[in-house]
Design an enzyme around this catalytic site. Sequence first.
Site, mmCIF file in Angstrom:
data_model
loop_
_atom_site.group_PDB
_atom_site.id
_atom_site.type_symbol
_atom_site.label_atom_id
_atom_site.label_comp_id
_atom_site.label_asym_id
_atom_site.label_seq_id
_atom_site.Cartn_x
_atom_site.Cartn_y
_atom_site.Cartn_z
ATOM 1 N N VAL A 98 0.850 -1.193 0.000
ATOM 2 C CA VAL A 98 0.000 0.000 0.000
ATOM 3 C C VAL A 98 0.884 1.241 0.000
ATOM 4 C CG1 VAL A 98 -1.773 1.257 1.283
ATOM 5 C CG2 VAL A 98 -1.741 -1.230 1.343
ATOM 6 N N CYS A 99 0.530 2.220 -0.836
ATOM 7 C CA CYS A 99 1.219 3.517 -0.828
ATOM 8 C C CYS A 99 0.156 4.605 -0.702
ATOM 9 C CB CYS A 99 2.076 3.688 -2.077
ATOM 10 S SG CYS A 99 1.145 3.763 -3.606
ATOM 11 N N LYS A 100 0.520 5.810 -0.976
ATOM 12 C CA LYS A 100 -0.401 6.932 -0.786
ATOM 13 C C LYS A 100 -1.522 6.949 -1.834
ATOM 14 C CE LYS A 100 -0.237 11.756 0.552
ATOM 15 N NZ LYS A 100 0.646 12.874 0.859
ATOM 16 N N MET A 127 -3.919 4.311 -0.228
ATOM 17 C CA MET A 127 -4.689 4.712 0.952
ATOM 18 C C MET A 127 -5.746 5.756 0.610
ATOM 19 S SD MET A 127 -4.120 2.959 3.607
ATOM 20 C CE MET A 127 -4.998 3.965 4.777
#
Length: 140
Positions: A98-100, A127
């Site tokens: 998961v990243c931004k 996210m």
Amino acid sequence: MIDQLFEFVMNHPLLVGAFVLALIAWIVYETRSASTNALTATEATQLINREDAVVVDIRESKDFKTGHIAGARNIPQSSLDSRMNELNKVKDKPVIVVCKHGQSSGAAQAKLAKAGFERAFKLKGGMAQWQADGLPVVKK
């Protein structure tokens, strides 16, 4: 301006045709690579609940502290190579990166796959999409 564009197209059909073909090839490539091993938030939730998937959040710790998926491990992308051994215990489980915004997780997912993680996935939209879908986040 439009007249000049039409004149250019009429005078250089091979050049314009090559450009159009290259553009189409690039779009197809990007579309395929974007959907490879990518999960929606719903699919990720199911994988977490049914198969005890491990969530690896590659954002920096300050972003991680503002809100993350429950049970996620924070391993910033900049230190992923040096901290990859922390994940060796969970190689047999699905791993969701998961990243931004879902743009940098693909590179981390590819690193994990190359390191032997057969079931490494990335979260589509990161996210930002997780929160937009109204799914819970934990703040610590």
